[in-house]
Scaffold this motif. Structure first.
Motif, mmCIF file in Angstrom:
data_model
loop_
_atom_site.group_PDB
_atom_site.id
_atom_site.type_symbol
_atom_site.label_atom_id
_atom_site.label_comp_id
_atom_site.label_asym_id
_atom_site.label_seq_id
_atom_site.Cartn_x
_atom_site.Cartn_y
_atom_site.Cartn_z
ATOM 1 N N VAL A 8 0.903 -1.068 -0.118
ATOM 2 C CA VAL A 8 0.066 0.196 0.037
ATOM 3 C C VAL A 8 0.664 1.220 -0.084
ATOM 4 C CG1 VAL A 8 -1.609 1.497 1.389
ATOM 5 C CG2 VAL A 8 -2.142 -1.300 1.130
ATOM 6 N N GLU A 9 2.078 1.363 0.616
ATOM 7 C CA GLU A 9 2.797 2.472 1.006
ATOM 8 C C GLU A 9 3.267 2.874 -0.242
ATOM 9 O OE1 GLU A 9 5.903 2.066 3.866
ATOM 10 O OE2 GLU A 9 6.150 4.055 4.228
ATOM 11 N N ALA A 10 3.866 1.555 -0.930
ATOM 12 C CA ALA A 10 4.607 1.826 -2.250
ATOM 13 C C ALA A 10 3.700 2.741 -3.262
ATOM 14 C CB ALA A 10 5.109 0.678 -2.851
ATOM 15 N N ALA A 11 2.408 2.809 -2.938
ATOM 16 C CA ALA A 11 1.699 3.454 -4.221
ATOM 17 C C ALA A 11 1.189 4.878 -3.822
ATOM 18 C CB ALA A 11 0.204 2.767 -4.242
ATOM 19 N N GLN A 12 1.699 5.193 -2.541
ATOM 20 C CA GLN A 12 1.162 6.576 -2.110
ATOM 21 C C GLN A 12 2.015 7.595 -3.008
ATOM 22 O OE1 GLN A 12 2.132 7.645 2.142
ATOM 23 N NE2 GLN A 12 0.168 8.895 2.016
ATOM 24 N N GLU A 13 1.767 8.512 -3.262
ATOM 25 C CA GLU A 13 2.078 9.526 -4.206
ATOM 26 C C GLU A 13 2.944 10.676 -3.333
ATOM 27 O OE1 GLU A 13 -0.129 10.770 -7.610
ATOM 28 O OE2 GLU A 13 -1.381 9.021 -7.312
ATOM 29 N N PRO A 14 3.771 11.448 -3.861
ATOM 30 C CA PRO A 14 4.757 12.175 -3.278
ATOM 31 C C PRO A 14 3.888 13.232 -2.339
ATOM 32 C CG PRO A 14 5.469 12.059 -5.319
ATOM 33 C CD PRO A 14 4.154 11.248 -5.238
ATOM 34 N N ASP A 15 2.838 13.694 -2.576
ATOM 35 C CA ASP A 15 1.973 14.692 -2.100
ATOM 36 C C ASP A 15 1.212 14.017 -1.011
ATOM 37 O OD1 ASP A 15 0.238 13.466 -3.477
ATOM 38 O OD2 ASP A 15 -0.746 15.575 -4.272
ATOM 39 N N GLY A 16 1.006 12.657 -0.901
ATOM 40 C CA GLY A 16 0.477 11.967 0.212
ATOM 41 C C GLY A 16 -0.839 11.488 -0.294
ATOM 42 N N TYR A 17 -1.427 11.723 -1.407
ATOM 43 C CA TYR A 17 -2.473 11.156 -2.275
ATOM 44 C C TYR A 17 -2.251 9.594 -2.347
ATOM 45 C CZ TYR A 17 -6.366 10.611 -5.632
ATOM 46 O OH TYR A 17 -7.430 10.219 -6.199
ATOM 47 N N LEU A 18 -3.200 8.839 -2.350
ATOM 48 C CA LEU A 18 -3.211 7.638 -2.251
ATOM 49 C C LEU A 18 -4.516 6.872 -2.640
ATOM 50 C CD1 LEU A 18 -1.960 4.676 -1.985
ATOM 51 C CD2 LEU A 18 -1.831 4.779 0.571
ATOM 52 N N HIS A 19 -4.726 6.662 -4.114
ATOM 53 C CA HIS A 19 -5.870 5.898 -4.372
ATOM 54 C C HIS A 19 -5.671 5.353 -5.800
ATOM 55 C CE1 HIS A 19 -10.020 4.982 -5.187
ATOM 56 N NE2 HIS A 19 -10.562 5.663 -4.067
ATOM 57 N N THR A 20 -6.050 4.031 -6.081
ATOM 58 C CA THR A 20 -5.824 3.630 -7.237
ATOM 59 C C THR A 20 -6.686 3.769 -8.370
ATOM 60 O OG1 THR A 20 -6.915 1.378 -6.672
ATOM 61 C CG2 THR A 20 -4.609 1.799 -5.908
ATOM 62 N N SER A 21 -7.677 4.322 -8.156
ATOM 63 C CA SER A 21 -8.680 4.428 -9.144
ATOM 64 C C SER A 21 -8.542 5.753 -9.956
ATOM 65 C CB SER A 21 -10.127 4.287 -8.592
ATOM 66 O OG SER A 21 -10.436 2.806 -8.304
ATOM 67 N N PHE A 22 -7.768 6.863 -9.256
ATOM 68 C CA PHE A 22 -8.075 8.355 -9.573
ATOM 69 C C PHE A 22 -6.821 8.654 -10.098
ATOM 70 C CE2 PHE A 22 -11.914 7.652 -7.749
ATOM 71 C CZ PHE A 22 -12.902 8.083 -8.340
ATOM 72 N N GLY A 23 -6.579 9.829 -11.085
ATOM 73 C CA GLY A 23 -5.408 10.647 -11.240
ATOM 74 C C GLY A 23 -4.256 10.090 -12.327
ATOM 75 N N ARG A 24 -4.701 8.950 -12.813
ATOM 76 C CA ARG A 24 -3.472 8.574 -13.727
ATOM 77 C C ARG A 24 -3.901 8.567 -15.103
ATOM 78 N NH1 ARG A 24 -3.964 5.726 -9.502
ATOM 79 N NH2 ARG A 24 -2.471 5.422 -7.939
ATOM 80 N N HIS A 50 -2.427 15.559 3.488
ATOM 81 C CA HIS A 50 -3.035 16.174 2.148
ATOM 82 C C HIS A 50 -4.357 16.449 2.011
ATOM 83 C CE1 HIS A 50 -4.093 15.547 -2.124
ATOM 84 N NE2 HIS A 50 -4.787 14.705 -1.674
ATOM 85 N N VAL A 51 -5.119 15.582 2.824
ATOM 86 C CA VAL A 51 -6.769 15.875 2.855
ATOM 87 C C VAL A 51 -6.886 17.124 3.479
ATOM 88 C CG1 VAL A 51 -8.939 15.194 3.868
ATOM 89 C CG2 VAL A 51 -7.263 13.459 2.764
ATOM 90 N N TYR A 52 -6.161 17.472 4.552
ATOM 91 C CA TYR A 52 -6.332 18.670 5.216
ATOM 92 C C TYR A 52 -5.838 19.854 4.238
ATOM 93 C CZ TYR A 52 -5.983 22.417 8.810
ATOM 94 O OH TYR A 52 -6.275 23.421 9.754
ATOM 95 N N THR A 53 -4.975 19.859 3.603
ATOM 96 C CA THR A 53 -4.680 20.711 2.693
ATOM 97 C C THR A 53 -5.750 20.999 1.627
ATOM 98 O OG1 THR A 53 -2.352 20.317 2.986
ATOM 99 C CG2 THR A 53 -2.836 21.709 0.878
#
Lengths: 646, 646
Positions: free
Chosen positions: B117-133, B181-184
Motif C-alpha cells: 500500500v505504502e509503495a502506491a502513495q504519491e509524493p503529496d500524500g494522495y493514495l488511491h488506485t482509481s483516480f489521477g492516472r 494531504h486531505v487537510y490541505t
C-alpha cells in the motif's frame, strides 16, 4: 402529398391476428361518444399529445433526429440511449388519433415529425440517434442495455397504427427499410442475438400482418426462440431480468423485468397464433394465469420491486413498495387483449378493465400535464411537489411529474388513450361483443351485413348500461355482454324489456335484430369489502373497498381536520354506502402508542378511539388535490397494549 | 524492522473519546476466552481473514497497489472505484488481530501488505488506485460516487487500530501523510466539498485522538458542518441519499443511505464529544432514538429499500424486502458504542447486543467462507447456491456468497470480529462495566489500582453468568451488569451468594472486592412471543419468537417432510419450550386455497389443518443447511374462505 390509402382489409385495431375467436375493430368502427372515457380520450387529444411533443422538442429528443440528418450528432446526444422510442410512441399516438378523428393541423404536425425521423434514416435502413456515429458506441455493441431493437420496434408499431388507420405513408416506408435491415442483420443469416428489451417481436408480427411480408413474422419467431438461452450478458440483475434464463415456452409464470416480460409474452403469443404453435400459446396462457393468481396487485398493476422494476415472487405484493409501473400496466393490457382475441374468454377483458381503470388511469394527473411512473398502493408521507419544468427521476415523488429522464410512461399513456376505444368491442362473423362499458358507437360489417349500435351508461360509476340497435342484418345476429367477475350471477340483461337467460361471465343475445331494438344490462354496483389471499403477507389483516370495477382508496385529504392515516381502522361491520363517485365508510381513529422500541412481549392497544364517516375515492383519482397520504388496504383490527425497549 | 511501540496512553479500543461516562478498554485489557464469541473470533482469525486476503489477491484488488507503484496502472484498474477500502478494512482487521494476539507469521503478512500500500502513495500524500492516472478520472472529479475520501477514511481507521494496539508503524506514517494531504485539499483553505460517502469524518476524529493532532479534528468538524448544504450533485436518489438535504444538527431521524447515515452520525458524535458541542450530540442522540423506535428491524438491522440501500419511512419495515445490510448493522454498532461511551446508558448496549447477534452474525456462513450482504427476515423461495469461486452481485441469492462486486461486508465483518472483544466491557475511574455476556477476562487499571476478573457463561443460550474477581484494589470499586430490556425487573445478581438490590437496566455491585469474590447474574431466558407495533403494516397479524437476546426463525429445513412455509400459522396459545439452542413451538399447517384471483369479497379459509411441533432456530444460524425458505414473523391467524376472479 396525401397519404396513400391502405386497402380496407388492413384497417383494424392494435393487434389484427389472422385467426382467433374474435376480430378487433378499427378506429373507424368503434368510437367513444361521451362520458368517462371520452373525457380521458379528449384530455389526451387536447393536452397530453401536445405536452409530450413540447417536452421532447424542448429537451432535444426530437432534435436528435435533425442533428443526425445534418451529421452533427455525436457524443452530445440528448437524453439516455433509447429516447428515440418516445418519439415513436408519440407518432403511434398521433397515428391512432388521426385514424380516430382526421384533423388537418394534426396531420401536418404528424407529417413534419415523420419527415424529421425519416431524414435520419441511414442508407442501409438503420435508424437510431445513439449509435454508430463518431463518439458514439458502435451499432449493436450493447444489446443488453442499448435498446436499439426496442426503439425500432416502437417505430414499426407506429407504422402499424398508420396502416391500421388506413394510411400507407412515408413512416411505413421508413419502417419497411428498417425492418428489412433488421432481417438482414438478425435474421436466419444474421447474428445470433436478441435485444435486452423485448418489443421488436410484437412489432414484427404486427408489421407482418399489416404488410403481408412473411419475413417479419419469421424474424419475430427467431427472436422469441433465441431468448432464454443466455445470449445476453447477465450482470447485476441476473438473466431472469432479461427473460434470458428460460425459453418462453418453458416458463410457467411471468418473472423478471415486468415490462420486458409482458412485451415478450405478447410477441410470443402473436408468433404462436400466426404459426399455429399451440404449445407456445398454451405456455403464455399459463404464464398469464399464474401471474394473475399470484403476482398482480388488486389494481391490476404488476411489479413489486423498485430495484429492478421486476415481478416479485408469488404473493410478494407490498402495497407501499408497489412499483406497478404504468408501462407494465399497459403491457399487461397488450397481453390480455391478445388472449381475448385468441380465446374470447371474458377473464381477459376483466383484467383489461381492472388495469385500465385502476392502474393506467392513475398515472396521468387530472389536467394531463404530469404522470406517475410507478403506482403505489400506499403513500406514507406527503412528499414534495415536482417542479413543472424539471425532469424527474422515475420514482422520487408522491406526486406526479411532468417528465422523466426515462420517460416511457407519458408517451405510452398517449398511445394507449388514443386507441383505447378499440378495446371496447370486437366482432365475429355473426355478431358483436361488448367488452367494456361506456358511451360509444359501433358500426361494422359481419357476414350477413352491417350492424350498428350505440352503448350508453354512467359506468364505471353506475351499473345501468343501455344498447340501442341502429342497423342490423336481416338475419340472426348476436350481441354479447361481458359480465365482470364481481357481477357474475347478479347481472341482468333485457331485450326490449324481456329478461335474457344467462348467469355466466358472458351473456349473449342472439336474434334477428331490428333498428330500434333496445337492450339493457344491469350490473350490481353496491360497494364491497375485498379481502386479500392469506399468502399476501404484506396486507394481512386489512381489507380493500371496491365499487363496481373501481378500487377505492382513503386519501388523507378526505379526513376530518387533525386526523392522519396512522392508527386508522376500517369498521368492517358498518355499512358501505355509495356517494356520487365514491364510497362512504365508517372509520375508527385510534391513538397509537409511540414506544421507544416497536416490538413488545405484551399486546398493543390504541387509546381514545374515535369513529367517523369518511368518503373513499376511486384510487385512479388520488393525488389530484395536493400532497397527501393514501391507503388502498385498510387495517381492520389493532391488537392490545405493550411496552418494551431494544 | 520492529514497529515503534506507541505510548501506553494511546492503547484502547475502537473509539477513545477524551471525555465521556465510560472508557473503552484496549485489546490487551479484555479478551475472549471461550464459548460462543470466542468461536466466532477464531473463525475470523483462522478463516475469514485469509479468505478476504486470498480473494483480493486473486482478483487484483491488492495488485492495483503494486501496479500503481510501478506506474503501470490506468484504465485497467481491477474492481469498482472503491476497492482500496476493502484492503484497508482487512488491514484494520489484521491490526486488531495482532493487538489481540501477537503472531509473527501474521505480523509478516500485515507488514507485506502495508508495504504494498505504502509503495502506491504519491509524493503529496494522495493514495488511491482509481483516480489521477492517465486514462483514469481526475482526482476529486467525482466526489459523489468516487469514494476517494471514504477510502482514505478506512486507511486512517486501520492506522488508528494499529496505534490503539500499541504500534506506531509505517501504516501510521502513510495515514499521516494522507490526512495532511486531505487537510490541505479540503481544510479551511481548501475546496468547499464533501465526499459522497461519509467515513473520513469518523476516521479523522479518531486519528486526531490517537495522534494528538488537532487539525484532523478540525477537518472532521468542517466536513460535518458542510454536509446538508447541497454541495453534492443530487441525481437519481436525491439529496437525502447522501445526507446532503439537511445539516446533521437539524435532522431528527436517520434517513437516506443507511451506511452513509450511520457513519456520518458516528463521525458527528465524535466531533460533538471532542468539541463539547452539546446541541450536535443531542441531535445525534435524538436521531438514534427515533430511528430505533420506528426504522429498525427486530434483528437490529436497518435499511428497508433495495433500490437505494436506504432507511425507509417510519414503520416501513418489510421483512421480505429487508435490506438490513451487514455493513449498516456494523455502522449501527459503531454509533451505539459511541453513545454508550458518552452516556453510559444501557439502551445503547442493548441495541449493540441485538444487532451483533441477530444482524451482523447472520452474515457469515458457519464455515466463514461466504457472507450475506443483505439480511432478509423472510425468504420466500429456495433460490440458488452461488458458485464458490464466482463474484456475486450484492443481493442476488438466498444463500451467502463468497465475494461480491461491492464487497464491503466481508471485510467489515473481519474488522468487527477481530475487535468484538472490545465491546464487552468498559471502565470508569472506580469500576468496570459488563455490557455483553460471554466467556472473557478483563484486566485493567482504575484509579485505585488494578482490577482483574473473569466472566463465564453459556450465554446467549443460557442465562446464568458468573464473575470471578481475580485481583482488585484495596478500596471500594464497582462492577456493573447491564440488564437487557427483556430481563429488566426479572434479573437477579448475587455476590458470594447474597442478593444485590436493583431492578433497573443496570445492576451495580459496589464494595471492596477481594480476589476470589464471586458474583452471579441470572437472566430469565424463557422463550417469549413478540408482537410488532400496529403501525408496522408489513407484519400485521404475526408474531416473532425471541429467546433471551436471540431472535428465532422458522426455517423450512426444520419442517416435517412435505410441509412448506406457505399456510403455516403459529399457535400462539401453546407453550414455547427451550431446546439446546432453539425453541420448540406448535404450528398449524393449513391447506391454503389457490384461487385464480387472490382478492375475494368472501372470507378465506384453509382446509385440513394439521398441528405439530417444530424447532425454531436462532435467526443468525439460518441458511447453513442448504437452500431453504425462512420466516422470522409468523402469522397467527388466517381468515375464512372465498373465491373470486380478476
Amino acid at each position: 402529398m396525401p397519404s396513400r390509402i391502405a386497402p380496407p382489409t388492413l384497417r383494424g385495431g392494435p393487434v389484427q391476428p389472422s385467426t382467433g375467436a374474435l376480430q378487433a375493430l378499427g378506429p373507424d368502427e368503434v368510437s367513444l361518444t361521451g362520458g368517462f372515457w371520452r373525457e380521458k380520450q379528449e384530455l389526451n387529444s387536447e393536452v397530453i399529445l401536445g405536452h409530450c411533443e413540447r417536452w421532447m422538442e424542448r429537451i432535444g429528443w426530437i432534435g436528435n433526429f435533425d442533428r443526425a440528418a445534418l451529421g452533427t450528432l455525436g457524443t452530445d446526444h440528448s437524453g439516455i440511449e433509447f429516447v428515440d422510442s418516445e418519439v415513436y410512441k408519440l407518432l403511434e399516438a398521433l397515428a391512432w388519433e388521426l385514424g380516430r378523428k382526421p384533423d388537418d393541423a394534426l396531420e401536418s404536425r404528424y407529417r413534419t415529425l415523420v419527415a424529421r425521423v425519416e431524414a435520419a434514416q441511414e442508407p442501409d435502413g438503420y435508424l437510431h440517434t445513439s449509435f454508430g456515429r463518431a463518439g458514439q458506441p458502435r451499432r449493436y455493441s450493447n444489446l443488453e442495455w442499448g435498446h436499439e431493437l426496442y426503439c425500432f420496434g416502437h417505430l414499426i408499431q407506429a407504422a402499424v397504427a398508420r396502416l391500421r388507420s388506413g394510411c400507407d405513408d412515408e413512416l411505413v416506408q421508413v419502417a419497411r427499410r428498417l425492418a428489412d435491415h433488421v432481417y438482414t442483420e438478425f435474421g436466419p443469416d444474421g447474428r445470433d442475438a436478441v435485444c435486452g428489451h423485448p418489443e421488436i417481436e410484437v412489432a414484427l408480427v404486427e408489421f407482418s400482418r399489416a404488410t403481408g411480408d412473411a419475413r417479419y413474422l419469421e424474424l419475430a419467431g427467431i427472436f422469441v426462440e433465441r431468448r432464454g438461452r443466455g445470449l445476453l450478458k447477465a450482470d447485476r440483475f441476473g438473466a431472469e431480468y432479461f427473460l434470458d434464463d428460460l425459453p418462453v415456452r418453458d416458463a410457467t409464470v411471468l418473472r423478471g423485468h415486468a415490462v420486458r416480460a409482458l412485451y415478450l409474452a405478447s410477441g410470443a403469443l402473436d408468433v404462436a397464433v400466426e404459426t399455429g404453435d399451440v404449445a407456445l400459446a398454451g405456455a403464455v396462457a399459463t404464464q398469464w394465469e399464474n401471474t394473475v393468481a399470484r403476482r398482480t396487485y388488486i389494481t391490476g398493476g404488476v411489479g413489486s420491486h423498485h430495484l429492478d422494476e421486476a415481478f416479485g415472487e408469488d404473493y410478494e405484493l407490498p402495497p407501499d413498495r408497489a412499483y406497478a409501473e404504468t408501462c407494465a400496466g399497459i403491457a399487461s393490457v397488450m397481453l390480455s387483449w391478445r388472449l381475448l382475441l385468441q380465446t374470447g374468454d371474458a377473464q381477459y377483458a376483466d383484467l383489461i378493465e381492472r388495469t385500465l381503470l385502476n392502474n393506467i388511469l392513475a398515472s396521468p394527473r387530472e389536467d394531463g400535464r404530469a404522470f406517475y411512473y410507478t403506482n403505489t398502493l400506499h403513500q406514507r408521507v406527503d412528499g414534495t411537489v415536482p417542479e413543472e419544468d424539471e425532469i424527474s427521476v422515475r420514482a422520487q415523488s408522491s406526486l406526479r411529474a411532468p417528465w422523466f429522464e426515462v420517460s416511457c410512461c407519458p408517451t405510452n399513456i398517449a398511445r394507449t388513450l388514443a386507441s383505447v376505444n378499440l378495446y371496447f368491442a370486437t366482432k365475429t362473423g355473426t355478431g358483436v361483443q361488448l367488452h367494456q362499458y361506456g358511451d360509444y358507437d359501433v358500426s361494422t360489417r359481419i357476414e350477413t351485413g352491417s350492424i350498428s349500435l350505440g352503448v350508453r351508461t354512467g359506468y364505471p360509476f353506475d351499473g345501468a348500461v343501455s344498447v340501442l340497435i341502429r342497423e342490423a342484418p336481416d338475419a340472426a345476429a348476436s350481441v354479447s355482454f361481458r359480465i365482470p367477475a364481481w357481477a357474475v350471477g347478479r347481472a341482468v340483461v333485457h331485450v326490449n324489456g324481456i329478461p335474457v337467460p344467462g348467469s355466466g361471465a358472458t351473456i349473449t343475445v342472439s336474434r334477428v335484430f331490428r333498428a330500434g331494438d333496445e337492450m339493457t344490462l344491469h350490473l350490481p354496483m353496491t360497494p364491497r369489502l375485498t379481502r386479500p389471499h392469506p399468502s399476501i403477507d404484506a396486507v394481512r389483516g386489512t381489507v380493500a373497498v371496491e365499487r363496481g370495477p373501481l378500487v377505492m382508496c382513503l386519501e388523507s385529504t378526505d379526513l376530518p381536520d387533525g386526523r392522519a392515516l396512522a392508527g386508522i381502522l376500517l369498521d368492517d361491520g358498518a355499512d358501505l354506502t355509495e356517494t356520487a363517485r365514491g364510497v362512504r365508510a365508517h372509520l375508527v381513529s385510534t391513538g397509537i402508542p409511540k414506544p421507544d422500541w416497536p416490538y413488545s412481549d405484551g399486546a398493543w392497544a390504541g387509546t381514545g378511539n374515535v369513529g367517523y364517516d369518511v368518503e373513499l375515492i376511486p384510487y385512479c383519482a388520488w393525488a389530484n388535490r395536493g400532497p397527501s397520504t393514501m391507503r388502498v388496504w385498510l387495517p381492520v383490527a389493532l391488537p392490545g397494549r405493550g411496552t418494551a425497549r431494544a
